[in-house]
Design an enzyme around this catalytic site. Sequence first.
Site, short mmCIF file in Angstrom:
data_model
loop_
_atom_site.label_atom_id
_atom_site.label_comp_id
_atom_site.label_asym_id
_atom_site.label_seq_id
_atom_site.Cartn_x
_atom_site.Cartn_y
_atom_site.Cartn_z
N ASP A 133 0.65 -1.12 -0.10
CA ASP A 133 0.03 -0.04 -0.01
C ASP A 133 0.77 1.32 0.04
OD1 ASP A 133 -3.01 -0.97 1.36
OD2 ASP A 133 -1.47 -2.38 1.57
N THR A 143 -6.99 -4.55 0.89
CA THR A 143 -5.75 -5.03 1.50
C THR A 143 -6.11 -6.25 2.50
OG1 THR A 143 -5.04 -2.54 1.65
CG2 THR A 143 -4.26 -3.92 3.16
N1 LIG Z 1 -15.38 -0.67 8.59
C1 LIG Z 1 -14.30 -0.44 7.77
N2 LIG Z 1 -13.20 0.00 8.37
C2 LIG Z 1 -12.28 0.44 7.53
N3 LIG Z 1 -12.01 0.22 6.12
C3 LIG Z 1 -13.32 0.07 5.51
C4 LIG Z 1 -14.31 -0.60 6.34
N4 LIG Z 1 -15.33 -0.86 5.41
C5 LIG Z 1 -14.93 -0.87 4.15
N5 LIG Z 1 -13.64 -0.25 4.23
C6 LIG Z 1 -12.68 -0.03 3.06
O1 LIG Z 1 -13.52 -0.04 1.88
C7 LIG Z 1 -12.71 -0.72 0.85
C8 LIG Z 1 -13.81 -1.69 0.43
O2 LIG Z 1 -14.10 -2.56 1.67
P1 LIG Z 1 -14.62 -4.08 1.38
O3 LIG Z 1 -13.38 -4.82 0.86
O4 LIG Z 1 -14.95 -4.43 2.72
O5 LIG Z 1 -15.69 -3.83 0.42
C9 LIG Z 1 -11.34 -1.37 1.68
O6 LIG Z 1 -10.38 -0.36 1.08
P2 LIG Z 1 -8.77 -0.66 1.32
O7 LIG Z 1 -8.80 -1.99 1.18
O8 LIG Z 1 -8.21 -0.01 0.34
O9 LIG Z 1 -8.49 -0.12 2.80
C10 LIG Z 1 -11.91 -1.23 3.05
O10 LIG Z 1 -10.75 -1.09 3.80
MG LIG Z 2 -7.23 0.64 3.51
MG LIG Z 3 -6.58 0.76 0.05
#
Ligand SMILES: Nc1ncnc2c1ncn2[C@@H]1O[C@H](COP(=O)(O)O)[C@@H](OP(=O)(O)O)[C@H]1O
Ligand SMILES: [Mg+2]
Ligand SMILES: [Mg+2]
Length: 311
Positions: free
Chosen positions: A50, A123
Amino acid sequence: MTSNIPLIVRLLASSVSVANRAGKIVRDVMSKGELGIVEKGKDDYQTEADRSAQRCIVASLAAQYPKVNIIGEEDGPDNEGDIASDWLISEADKEVLSLECPAGLRSVKEEEIVVWVDPLDGTSEYTQGFLEHVTVLIGISVNEKPVAGVIHQPYYKTILGGEKIVGRTIWGLQEAGVGGFTPAPPPDSLIITTTRSHSNPLVEKALQVMNAAQVLRVGGAGYKVLQLLEGKASIYVFASSGCKKWDTCAPEAVLSAAGGKLTDILGEFYKYGGTESRPNKTGVLAAVSKDLHSYALNRIPQELKEALSKK
Ligand SMILES: Nc1ncnc2c1ncn2[C@@H]1O[C@H](COP(=O)(O)O)[C@@H](OP(=O)(O)O)[C@H]1O
Ligand SMILES: [Mg+2]
Ligand SMILES: [Mg+2]
Ligand SMILES: [Mg+2]
């Protein structure tokens, strides 16, 4: 002569090339096996991939477009400084450079652009080995609206003329459409795509009311929007805060260039100006067509919309 090419088209072409390089960084960190995981918050991680991919993207774009406001998920004093020269990309994708720029975007200036960078979307899935869910996202917004975007998949595998190719890059530009792959029509039955690693009771409630034939639980906003465009799912529903502007800017731009729609759970578009708050508090609702989007919006109960707006 690239100087005759409108800024938005050049910036999109540069973003395609830099996303490819960032994707290689993501693969290289994984093959070395030293992920350098840092916990930023609850269920919120950052790895060396990242951090490094973000530095490559931000430095490469800032060097060429110094007045563009570039906002990245992994911005911060610990993630700045000099970068290796082979991370500084100045190439621009030739196919994108040849696109016709929409009339309304021809005279956009650097100062009017905000670029939202998610160097590694998914991630959690990256650290757990669900590598096909991982994407690199670069979203370009003008007047608060996503007008162009790149979704790069570092682990997508194709065989071309007997040769294995890893990685592919999908782009979208308002009015010009999408490229890098061939979109497919939605599935015959209602298939929903949603979070794999960030669910909660409200998220589950919104899934229940959709009356779907199948629910796919996968990582990343970029990957979920690609599932819509590839005909693997009909609607992306995430009735929760958690996603941020860098998660949705590029996916929204690509989806809307293909005729789809991405909003919050209330049906409102997010705004992507540089002063907007980063969190997408009121969730995500996306579909490959406006009809499917209205279908889903109408099924979300008022109590659920209110519960999310109050948070
Ligand atoms: N409750 C939460 N806390 C932190 N990040 C979240 C979250 N819900 C969703 N996200 C962020 O939104 C993106 C898509 O989430 P998901 O895969 O759960 O659908 C991911 O981005 P990143 O991986 O870039 O951080 C994730 O971290
Ligand atoms: Mg993230
Ligand atoms: Mg990210
Ligand atoms: Mg993300």
